[in-house]
Each structure stands twice: as structure tokens, then as C-alpha cells.
Design a protein around this motif. Structure first.
Motif, PDB file in Angstrom:
ATOM      1  N   ILE A  26      34.030  61.364 -65.526  1.00 28.21           N
ATOM      2  CA  ILE A  26      34.533  62.300 -64.513  1.00 28.21           C
ATOM      3  C   ILE A  26      36.058  62.323 -64.547  1.00 28.21           C
ATOM      4  O   ILE A  26      36.683  63.385 -64.467  1.00 28.21           O
ATOM      5  CB  ILE A  26      34.021  61.902 -63.111  1.00 28.21           C
ATOM      6  CG1 ILE A  26      32.522  62.218 -62.987  1.00 28.21           C
ATOM      7  CG2 ILE A  26      34.801  62.630 -62.025  1.00 28.21           C
ATOM      8  CD1 ILE A  26      31.895  61.703 -61.703  1.00 28.21           C
ATOM      9  N   GLN A  27      36.641  61.149 -64.695  1.00 30.64           N
ATOM     10  CA  GLN A  27      38.108  61.064 -64.787  1.00 30.64           C
ATOM     11  C   GLN A  27      38.608  61.795 -66.039  1.00 30.64           C
ATOM     12  O   GLN A  27      39.594  62.540 -65.985  1.00 30.64           O
ATOM     13  CB  GLN A  27      38.550  59.601 -64.812  1.00 30.64           C
ATOM     14  CG  GLN A  27      40.052  59.390 -64.877  1.00 30.64           C
ATOM     15  CD  GLN A  27      40.554  59.074 -66.278  1.00 30.64           C
ATOM     16  OE1 GLN A  27      39.814  58.574 -67.120  1.00 30.64           O
ATOM     17  NE2 GLN A  27      41.809  59.390 -66.529  1.00 30.64           N
ATOM     18  N   GLN A  28      37.910  61.618 -67.163  1.00 34.32           N
ATOM     19  CA  GLN A  28      38.300  62.291 -68.401  1.00 34.32           C
ATOM     20  C   GLN A  28      38.206  63.804 -68.242  1.00 34.32           C
ATOM     21  O   GLN A  28      39.137  64.542 -68.605  1.00 34.32           O
ATOM     22  CB  GLN A  28      37.403  61.840 -69.552  1.00 34.32           C
ATOM     23  CG  GLN A  28      37.577  60.397 -69.975  1.00 34.32           C
ATOM     24  CD  GLN A  28      36.617  60.018 -71.083  1.00 34.32           C
ATOM     25  OE1 GLN A  28      35.912  60.862 -71.633  1.00 34.32           O
ATOM     26  NE2 GLN A  28      36.561  58.744 -71.422  1.00 34.32           N
ATOM     27  N   ALA A  29      37.072  64.275 -67.723  1.00 35.55           N
ATOM     28  CA  ALA A  29      36.857  65.716 -67.585  1.00 35.55           C
ATOM     29  C   ALA A  29      37.807  66.334 -66.570  1.00 35.55           C
ATOM     30  O   ALA A  29      38.229  67.489 -66.724  1.00 35.55           O
ATOM     31  CB  ALA A  29      35.408  65.986 -67.190  1.00 35.55           C
ATOM     32  N   GLY A  30      38.136  65.581 -65.537  1.00 38.55           N
ATOM     33  CA  GLY A  30      39.025  66.100 -64.505  1.00 38.55           C
ATOM     34  C   GLY A  30      40.395  66.490 -65.030  1.00 38.55           C
ATOM     35  O   GLY A  30      41.062  67.364 -64.458  1.00 38.55           O
ATOM     36  N   GLU A  31      40.811  65.868 -66.135  1.00 40.13           N
ATOM     37  CA  GLU A  31      42.110  66.189 -66.726  1.00 40.13           C
ATOM     38  C   GLU A  31      42.148  67.613 -67.283  1.00 40.13           C
ATOM     39  O   GLU A  31      43.227  68.158 -67.513  1.00 40.13           O
ATOM     40  CB  GLU A  31      42.438  65.190 -67.842  1.00 40.13           C
ATOM     41  CG  GLU A  31      42.572  63.745 -67.365  1.00 40.13           C
ATOM     42  CD  GLU A  31      42.761  62.779 -68.515  1.00 40.13           C
ATOM     43  OE1 GLU A  31      42.749  63.249 -69.685  1.00 40.13           O
ATOM     44  OE2 GLU A  31      42.912  61.571 -68.268  1.00 40.13           O
ATOM     45  N   HIS A  32      40.976  68.200 -67.511  1.00 41.75           N
ATOM     46  CA  HIS A  32      40.906  69.514 -68.157  1.00 41.75           C
ATOM     47  C   HIS A  32      40.601  70.657 -67.185  1.00 41.75           C
ATOM     48  O   HIS A  32      40.563  71.814 -67.606  1.00 41.75           O
ATOM     49  CB  HIS A  32      39.829  69.499 -69.248  1.00 41.75           C
ATOM     50  CG  HIS A  32      40.119  68.561 -70.373  1.00 41.75           C
ATOM     51  ND1 HIS A  32      40.786  68.948 -71.515  1.00 41.75           N
ATOM     52  CD2 HIS A  32      39.837  67.241 -70.525  1.00 41.75           C
ATOM     53  CE1 HIS A  32      40.893  67.905 -72.334  1.00 41.75           C
ATOM     54  NE2 HIS A  32      40.331  66.870 -71.755  1.00 41.75           N
ATOM     55  N   ARG A  67      42.258  72.101 -64.914  1.00 44.47           N
ATOM     56  CA  ARG A  67      43.326  73.072 -64.671  1.00 44.47           C
ATOM     57  C   ARG A  67      43.448  74.090 -65.800  1.00 44.47           C
ATOM     58  O   ARG A  67      44.140  75.092 -65.657  1.00 44.47           O
ATOM     59  CB  ARG A  67      44.663  72.350 -64.487  1.00 44.47           C
ATOM     60  CG  ARG A  67      44.732  71.492 -63.210  1.00 44.47           C
ATOM     61  CD  ARG A  67      46.110  70.891 -63.048  1.00 44.47           C
ATOM     62  NE  ARG A  67      46.208  70.093 -61.834  1.00 44.47           N
ATOM     63  CZ  ARG A  67      47.321  69.459 -61.447  1.00 44.47           C
ATOM     64  NH1 ARG A  67      48.417  69.532 -62.188  1.00 44.47           N
ATOM     65  NH2 ARG A  67      47.323  68.749 -60.335  1.00 44.47           N
ATOM     66  N   GLN A  68      42.784  73.796 -66.915  1.00 48.29           N
ATOM     67  CA  GLN A  68      42.842  74.708 -68.056  1.00 48.29           C
ATOM     68  C   GLN A  68      41.698  75.709 -67.951  1.00 48.29           C
ATOM     69  O   GLN A  68      40.536  75.332 -67.805  1.00 48.29           O
ATOM     70  CB  GLN A  68      42.731  73.927 -69.368  1.00 48.29           C
ATOM     71  CG  GLN A  68      43.793  72.846 -69.532  1.00 48.29           C
ATOM     72  CD  GLN A  68      43.549  72.000 -70.765  1.00 48.29           C
ATOM     73  OE1 GLN A  68      42.620  72.252 -71.523  1.00 48.29           O
ATOM     74  NE2 GLN A  68      44.382  70.995 -70.968  1.00 48.29           N
ATOM     75  N   ALA A  69      42.031  76.980 -68.021  1.00 50.36           N
ATOM     76  CA  ALA A  69      40.995  78.018 -67.935  1.00 50.36           C
ATOM     77  C   ALA A  69      40.086  77.981 -69.156  1.00 50.36           C
ATOM     78  O   ALA A  69      38.862  78.132 -69.046  1.00 50.36           O
ATOM     79  CB  ALA A  69      41.651  79.392 -67.800  1.00 50.36           C
ATOM     80  N   ARG A  70      40.668  77.769 -70.326  1.00 53.67           N
ATOM     81  CA  ARG A  70      39.895  77.765 -71.553  1.00 53.67           C
ATOM     82  C   ARG A  70      39.067  76.481 -71.663  1.00 53.67           C
ATOM     83  O   ARG A  70      39.598  75.372 -71.574  1.00 53.67           O
ATOM     84  CB  ARG A  70      40.828  77.872 -72.762  1.00 53.67           C
ATOM     85  CG  ARG A  70      40.101  78.002 -74.094  1.00 53.67           C
ATOM     86  CD  ARG A  70      41.096  78.112 -75.233  1.00 53.67           C
ATOM     87  NE  ARG A  70      40.415  78.231 -76.511  1.00 53.67           N
ATOM     88  CZ  ARG A  70      41.040  78.227 -77.697  1.00 53.67           C
ATOM     89  NH1 ARG A  70      42.362  78.131 -77.735  1.00 53.67           N
ATOM     90  NH2 ARG A  70      40.353  78.338 -78.816  1.00 53.67           N
ATOM     91  N   PHE A  85      33.673  71.184 -69.185  1.00 52.32           N
ATOM     92  CA  PHE A  85      34.013  69.986 -68.425  1.00 52.32           C
ATOM     93  C   PHE A  85      33.398  70.008 -67.031  1.00 52.32           C
ATOM     94  O   PHE A  85      33.086  68.956 -66.476  1.00 52.32           O
ATOM     95  CB  PHE A  85      35.532  69.833 -68.372  1.00 52.32           C
ATOM     96  CG  PHE A  85      36.136  69.612 -69.734  1.00 52.32           C
ATOM     97  CD1 PHE A  85      36.029  68.379 -70.353  1.00 52.32           C
ATOM     98  CD2 PHE A  85      36.755  70.648 -70.416  1.00 52.32           C
ATOM     99  CE1 PHE A  85      36.549  68.171 -71.617  1.00 52.32           C
ATOM    100  CE2 PHE A  85      37.278  70.458 -71.673  1.00 52.32           C
ATOM    101  CZ  PHE A  85      37.167  69.215 -72.282  1.00 52.32           C
ATOM    102  N   VAL A  86      33.208  71.192 -66.474  1.00 52.52           N
ATOM    103  CA  VAL A  86      32.471  71.293 -65.210  1.00 52.52           C
ATOM    104  C   VAL A  86      31.031  70.823 -65.421  1.00 52.52           C
ATOM    105  O   VAL A  86      30.463  70.096 -64.589  1.00 52.52           O
ATOM    106  CB  VAL A  86      32.500  72.740 -64.664  1.00 52.52           C
ATOM    107  CG1 VAL A  86      31.540  72.888 -63.496  1.00 52.52           C
ATOM    108  CG2 VAL A  86      33.918  73.115 -64.240  1.00 52.52           C
TER     109      VAL A  86
END
Length: 226
Positions: free
Chosen positions: A19-25, A27-30, A35-36
């Protein structure tokens, strides 16, 4: 530590780390949908809802992740993430308990090798034995080392001692399997090492994902040497 408890503890820790890893992404639309989806699967795993299915989903999404970014773009931490996901998936979806034992044993052995091989690779290199490798890290590193820490490059004797401390610990780590107290001490030192790297160089992913594999080693030590 029982096998089931080791598997479940690793699942909870893995879910939080991913979850921490995916949360970094986010903010990126692409690529945000990927990651959701990974966060949703991690929440399933965290809650214990169909853990086998959740792990299978995380495994498949990891393959998409590798294709999307042309490989493990975060290097060792991504590789360890996929390794843990795969082993836990096999442990959950395997036809019997033997598969679970083999999967967790494989994860434990790979964890031990991750330290031993890293130490061996360093110790055969003259620049590590002399401390020059760490001098270069603090002098030229692209990692976010603060200016005050860069001053350590002017203390070669200190860095040589640190080099030997790291190398000695890594190559001797397999000996920690001989006794439960030695193993807990070894894991505590290893976790502290990863935490120091997170603070010094911003390698926070290594700390979170590596400790996810620790339950497998605690179980393995009791299973084989207990």
C-alpha cells in the motif's frame, strides 16, 4: 512460530508495504488504475478476505507492473516484493501443506542468501575492504545524502570500519540460524541496517519489504534447527 501464523503475519506486513509503494503513484494520472487495483487487493489481504485470490491478483498485477515499467525499476525492493507475493501465493493456493512449507522455506533461504551474497560480493572487492566504496557513496552519491553526512567522506577510517561491519554481518548472517536468540539478534541488526539506509539514503522501500520476509525465517529456523 507456526507455519500458518508466519504466512498470515507476512501477508499483513506485505499488504501494508505494498500500500505504501502504490501510494507513491496515486498522484500520477498515467497508470493510476493499476495502483488503485493493487491497493484494493492489499486491503483484501489485510482483512483476510480470500487471501489466495488477493495474492493471485497481486501476482498478476506485478507482471503488469514489470511490463509497464520495463522491469523492476526500484531494483532489489521490487524483486523482493514479487518474491514474497509469489511464495505466499503458492503457500495459499498449493494443493497441500507441503507446498506451503516448501514455499516458505524457499523464501527463508532466499532471505538468507540476500544478505550472504551481498556481503560476499562486497568482501571480494578491494574498494569495499579499504572503505573507498563508502567514501565514494558519500562523496558522489545521487541519493539524497545531506551535506553534513557528505562530510563523512573525509573520515576514511570510520568508513572502513563501517564497511567491515556491514560485510562481516552479511557474510556471517547464516550462522544466526543455529539458535533462536542469535536469529532474533541478527534480524534486529538487519532491520536496523535497513532503517539506517532509509534515513541516510532514502531507501525506505528496502526496510519495509525486507522485514516482510522475516516471519518465514523465524518459522524456518524452528522447523529445521529447532
Amino acid at each position: 512460530m507456526t507455519l500458518e501464523f508466519a504466512i498470515r503475519l507476512s501477508e499483513v506486513m506485505l499488504a501494508l508495504a505494498m500500500i505504501q509503494q502504490a501510494g507513491e503513484h496515486l498522484r500520477q494520472a498515467r497508470g493510476r488504475a493499476l495502483f488503485v487495483a493493487r491497493i484494493s487487493l492489499c486491503l483484501m489481504l489485510l482483512a483476510g478476505l480470500q487471501p489466495g485470490a488477493a495474492l493471485l491478483g497481486l501476482f498478476l498485477s506485478s507482471l503488469v507492473h514489470l511490463w509497464r515499467y520495463g522491469g523492476p525499476y526500484n531494483g532489489g525492493s521490487d524483486k523482493m516484493t514479487i518474491l514474497i507475493v509469489t511464495c505466499l501465493m503458492v503457500a495459499r493456493l498449493g494443493p497441500n501443506s507441503l507446498w506451503a512449507e516448501l514455499a516458505m522455506s524457499y523464501l527463508a533461504v532466499q532471505l538468507v542468501l540476500s544478505y550472504f551474497v551481498s556481503g560476499y560480493v562486497k568482501i571480494v572487492k578491494a574498494e569495499w575492504r579499504s572503505g573507498q566504496a563508502l567514501v565514494d557513496v558519500f562523496t558522489f552519491s545521487a541519493y539524497p545524502v545531506s551535506e553534513s553526512l557528505r562530510g563523512w567522506a573525509k573520515r576514511p577510517r570510520l568508513l572502513q570500519g563501517m564497511s567491515w561491519g556491514v560485510m562481516g554481518f552479511e557474510v556471517l548472517f547464516p550462522l544466526a540460524l543455529l539458535h533462536p536468540i542469535a536469529l532474533f539478534a541478527g534480524l534486529a541488526i538487519a532491520a536496523t541496517f535497513h532503517l539506517a539506509n532509509a534515513f541516510l539514503f532514502g531507501l525506505n522501500r528496502f526496510f519495509w519489504i525486507w522485514i516482510c520476509a522475516y516471519p518465514s525465517l523465524i518459522w524456518f529456523q524452528g522447523r529445521v534447527f529447532g
